[in-house]
Design a protein around this motif. Structure first.
Motif, PDB file in Angstrom:
ATOM      1  N   GLY A 176     -20.646  43.225  74.555  1.00  0.00           N
ATOM      2  CA  GLY A 176     -19.139  43.750  73.396  1.00  0.00           C
ATOM      3  C   GLY A 176     -18.889  42.999  71.628  1.00  0.00           C
ATOM      4  N   SER A 177     -19.536  41.649  71.951  1.00  0.00           N
ATOM      5  CA  SER A 177     -19.625  40.408  70.960  1.00  0.00           C
ATOM      6  C   SER A 177     -20.582  41.423  69.993  1.00  0.00           C
ATOM      7  CB  SER A 177     -19.896  39.323  71.026  1.00  0.00           C
ATOM      8  OG  SER A 177     -20.693  38.861  71.893  1.00  0.00           O
ATOM      9  N   PHE A 178     -21.367  41.486  70.301  1.00  0.00           N
ATOM     10  CA  PHE A 178     -22.879  42.137  69.795  1.00  0.00           C
ATOM     11  C   PHE A 178     -22.270  43.524  68.918  1.00  0.00           C
ATOM     12  CE2 PHE A 178     -25.620  39.468  71.912  1.00  0.00           C
ATOM     13  CZ  PHE A 178     -27.054  39.341  71.582  1.00  0.00           C
ATOM     14  N   VAL A 179     -21.583  44.516  69.730  1.00  0.00           N
ATOM     15  CA  VAL A 179     -21.091  46.006  69.361  1.00  0.00           C
ATOM     16  C   VAL A 179     -19.995  45.908  68.306  1.00  0.00           C
ATOM     17  CG1 VAL A 179     -20.412  48.331  70.167  1.00  0.00           C
ATOM     18  CG2 VAL A 179     -22.712  46.907  71.310  1.00  0.00           C
ATOM     19  N   ARG A 180     -19.512  44.479  68.633  1.00  0.00           N
ATOM     20  CA  ARG A 180     -18.280  44.599  67.705  1.00  0.00           C
ATOM     21  C   ARG A 180     -19.089  44.096  66.410  1.00  0.00           C
ATOM     22  NH1 ARG A 180     -15.555  42.631  72.008  1.00  0.00           N
ATOM     23  NH2 ARG A 180     -16.013  40.679  71.589  1.00  0.00           N
ATOM     24  N   ALA A 181     -19.853  43.054  66.430  1.00  0.00           N
ATOM     25  CA  ALA A 181     -20.488  42.451  64.961  1.00  0.00           C
ATOM     26  C   ALA A 181     -20.622  43.655  64.462  1.00  0.00           C
ATOM     27  CB  ALA A 181     -21.314  41.633  65.202  1.00  0.00           C
ATOM     28  N   GLU A 185     -26.764  37.233  66.308  1.00  0.00           N
ATOM     29  CA  GLU A 185     -26.055  36.487  65.291  1.00  0.00           C
ATOM     30  C   GLU A 185     -24.716  36.127  65.751  1.00  0.00           C
ATOM     31  OE1 GLU A 185     -26.563  34.711  61.106  1.00  0.00           O
ATOM     32  OE2 GLU A 185     -27.708  36.203  61.420  1.00  0.00           O
ATOM     33  N   ALA A 186     -23.683  36.879  66.048  1.00  0.00           N
ATOM     34  CA  ALA A 186     -22.369  36.973  67.319  1.00  0.00           C
ATOM     35  C   ALA A 186     -22.438  36.706  68.022  1.00  0.00           C
ATOM     36  CB  ALA A 186     -21.682  38.656  66.289  1.00  0.00           C
ATOM     37  N   GLY A 187     -23.417  37.499  69.195  1.00  0.00           N
ATOM     38  CA  GLY A 187     -23.630  37.487  70.500  1.00  0.00           C
ATOM     39  C   GLY A 187     -23.926  35.779  70.636  1.00  0.00           C
ATOM     40  N   ALA A 188     -25.203  35.451  70.018  1.00  0.00           N
ATOM     41  CA  ALA A 188     -25.910  33.868  70.243  1.00  0.00           C
ATOM     42  C   ALA A 188     -24.288  33.031  69.483  1.00  0.00           C
ATOM     43  CB  ALA A 188     -26.232  33.579  68.677  1.00  0.00           C
ATOM     44  N   GLY A 189     -23.659  33.012  68.645  1.00  0.00           N
ATOM     45  CA  GLY A 189     -22.221  32.105  68.332  1.00  0.00           C
ATOM     46  C   GLY A 189     -21.438  32.406  69.251  1.00  0.00           C
ATOM     47  N   ALA A 190     -21.429  33.281  70.466  1.00  0.00           N
ATOM     48  CA  ALA A 190     -20.014  33.240  71.289  1.00  0.00           C
ATOM     49  C   ALA A 190     -20.583  32.571  72.586  1.00  0.00           C
ATOM     50  CB  ALA A 190     -20.462  34.687  71.970  1.00  0.00           C
ATOM     51  N   ALA A 217     -26.449  49.687  74.088  1.00  0.00           N
ATOM     52  CA  ALA A 217     -25.678  50.098  73.239  1.00  0.00           C
ATOM     53  C   ALA A 217     -25.252  49.621  71.984  1.00  0.00           C
ATOM     54  CB  ALA A 217     -24.628  48.473  73.836  1.00  0.00           C
ATOM     55  N   LEU A 218     -26.523  49.221  71.731  1.00  0.00           N
ATOM     56  CA  LEU A 218     -26.383  48.602  69.873  1.00  0.00           C
ATOM     57  C   LEU A 218     -27.083  49.945  69.810  1.00  0.00           C
ATOM     58  CD1 LEU A 218     -28.016  45.293  70.008  1.00  0.00           C
ATOM     59  CD2 LEU A 218     -25.573  45.431  68.969  1.00  0.00           C
ATOM     60  N   ALA A 219     -28.853  50.365  70.120  1.00  0.00           N
ATOM     61  CA  ALA A 219     -28.756  51.944  69.372  1.00  0.00           C
ATOM     62  C   ALA A 219     -27.904  53.254  69.413  1.00  0.00           C
ATOM     63  CB  ALA A 219     -30.050  52.181  70.400  1.00  0.00           C
ATOM     64  N   GLY A 220     -27.007  52.678  70.155  1.00  0.00           N
ATOM     65  CA  GLY A 220     -25.650  53.685  70.178  1.00  0.00           C
ATOM     66  C   GLY A 220     -24.970  53.914  68.778  1.00  0.00           C
ATOM     67  N   ALA A 221     -24.353  52.586  69.127  1.00  0.00           N
ATOM     68  CA  ALA A 221     -24.263  51.617  67.884  1.00  0.00           C
ATOM     69  C   ALA A 221     -24.332  51.964  66.198  1.00  0.00           C
ATOM     70  CB  ALA A 221     -23.411  50.490  68.384  1.00  0.00           C
ATOM     71  N   LEU A 222     -25.684  52.582  66.338  1.00  0.00           N
ATOM     72  CA  LEU A 222     -26.136  52.812  65.291  1.00  0.00           C
ATOM     73  C   LEU A 222     -26.835  54.331  64.584  1.00  0.00           C
ATOM     74  CD1 LEU A 222     -29.415  50.538  65.453  1.00  0.00           C
ATOM     75  CD2 LEU A 222     -27.746  49.537  63.722  1.00  0.00           C
ATOM     76  N   ARG A 223     -26.502  54.568  66.405  1.00  0.00           N
ATOM     77  CA  ARG A 223     -26.775  56.159  66.164  1.00  0.00           C
ATOM     78  C   ARG A 223     -25.089  56.585  65.148  1.00  0.00           C
ATOM     79  NH1 ARG A 223     -29.669  56.122  71.046  1.00  0.00           N
ATOM     80  NH2 ARG A 223     -27.421  56.617  71.898  1.00  0.00           N
ATOM     81  N   GLU A 224     -24.709  56.056  65.701  1.00  0.00           N
ATOM     82  CA  GLU A 224     -23.433  56.919  65.671  1.00  0.00           C
ATOM     83  C   GLU A 224     -22.367  56.337  63.512  1.00  0.00           C
ATOM     84  OE1 GLU A 224     -19.659  54.572  67.642  1.00  0.00           O
ATOM     85  OE2 GLU A 224     -20.526  55.555  69.779  1.00  0.00           O
ATOM     86  N   ARG A 225     -23.527  55.281  63.117  1.00  0.00           N
ATOM     87  CA  ARG A 225     -23.528  55.476  61.655  1.00  0.00           C
ATOM     88  C   ARG A 225     -24.429  56.042  61.102  1.00  0.00           C
ATOM     89  NH1 ARG A 225     -22.398  48.949  60.993  1.00  0.00           N
ATOM     90  NH2 ARG A 225     -23.349  48.986  58.930  1.00  0.00           N
ATOM     91  N   GLY A 226     -24.849  57.143  62.000  1.00  0.00           N
ATOM     92  CA  GLY A 226     -25.892  57.878  61.489  1.00  0.00           C
ATOM     93  C   GLY A 226     -27.619  57.542  61.148  1.00  0.00           C
ATOM     94  N   VAL A 227     -27.721  56.777  62.168  1.00  0.00           N
ATOM     95  CA  VAL A 227     -29.294  56.030  61.410  1.00  0.00           C
ATOM     96  C   VAL A 227     -29.890  56.985  62.628  1.00  0.00           C
ATOM     97  CG1 VAL A 227     -31.458  54.197  62.159  1.00  0.00           C
ATOM     98  CG2 VAL A 227     -28.648  53.531  61.405  1.00  0.00           C
ATOM     99  N   PRO A 228     -31.079  57.746  62.343  1.00  0.00           N
ATOM    100  CA  PRO A 228     -31.928  57.915  63.682  1.00  0.00           C
ATOM    101  C   PRO A 228     -32.351  57.476  64.165  1.00  0.00           C
ATOM    102  CG  PRO A 228     -32.771  58.548  61.181  1.00  0.00           C
ATOM    103  CD  PRO A 228     -31.759  57.682  61.304  1.00  0.00           C
ATOM    104  N   PRO A 229     -32.249  58.633  64.986  1.00  0.00           N
ATOM    105  CA  PRO A 229     -32.892  58.036  66.437  1.00  0.00           C
ATOM    106  C   PRO A 229     -33.627  56.915  66.986  1.00  0.00           C
ATOM    107  CG  PRO A 229     -31.692  60.460  66.780  1.00  0.00           C
ATOM    108  CD  PRO A 229     -32.227  60.016  65.561  1.00  0.00           C
TER     109      PRO A 229
END
Length: 194
Positions: free
Chosen positions: A64-69, A88-93, A128-140
């Motif tokens: 969640g810390s990765f995806v939120r960031a 970086e956010a995940g690392a900080g956590a 989860a990261l790939a899914g969040a990027l796709r939701e931002r419009g990034v090609p699969p």
């Protein structure tokens, strides 16, 4: 033992890591973990489904810390930069307890079943990261590549962090590892032909 003990979950995690380090994961029982923590087996099972879960209990929070960031990165942020911010956010956590991270990783490295579980956790993080990027419009394909690269960068930085003395800033190591990947991709790290 009292009916309620403060920070039972944390105490159980610390006791488990101590015992896994002393006796090995397979040889350690739930009863021994509970006893070391000054708690009951019943309390253990209120917090964890089994003794493996002690090592992976924070996986959802970590992911969640990765995806939120990543989601919080400005829309114009290139995919690899958004994933870098997430790493970086995940690392900080997790950087607040390097000694515990080292103990946890040593236990996982000594057990094939736990290594498999760790790989599954990282695969879920990548998805989860790939899914969040796709939701931002990034090609699969681009989303998948950026997510895979970001998790690889995080893994390399994490291994350096737990393996090296002196460097305690895990987010900085994430950024350094990303810079090394960029240099490698640009050909700066390529060996010259013989």
């Amino acid at each position: 033992m009292g009916r309620w003990q403060p920070n039972a979950r944390g105490r159980l995690q610390r006791a488990a890591l101590e015992l896994y380090g002393e006796r090995g994961f397979e040889q350690t029982t739930v009863a021994e973990i509970a006893q070391r923590a000054g708690l009951t087996e019943r309390t253990f099972f209120r917090h964890f489904t089994d003794k493996r879960e002690v090592l992976f209990a924070n996986a959802e929070e970590f992911e969640g810390s990765f995806v939120r960031a990543l989601v919080a990165a400005p829309e114009a942020t290139p995919p690899i930069e958004a994933v870098a911010a997430a790493a970086e956010a995940g690392a900080g956590a997790i950087q607040s307890d390097r000694a515990q991270a080292r103990r946890r990783q040593a236990v996982i490295a000594a057990n094939a079943e736990l290594q498999e579980r760790e790989l599954t956790k990282l695969a879920r993080l990548t998805a989860a990261l790939a899914g969040a990027l796709r939701e931002r419009g990034v090609p699969p394909a681009t989303a998948s590549l950026a997510a895979e690269a970001g998790v690889a960068v995080f893994k390399v930085a994490f291994e350096r962090w737990i393996g090296e003395e002196g460097e305690e800033d895990l987010p900085r190591l994430v950024r350094q590892s990303l810079d090394e990947l960029r240099a490698l991709a640009a050909g700066a790290g390529a060996a010259s032909p013989g």
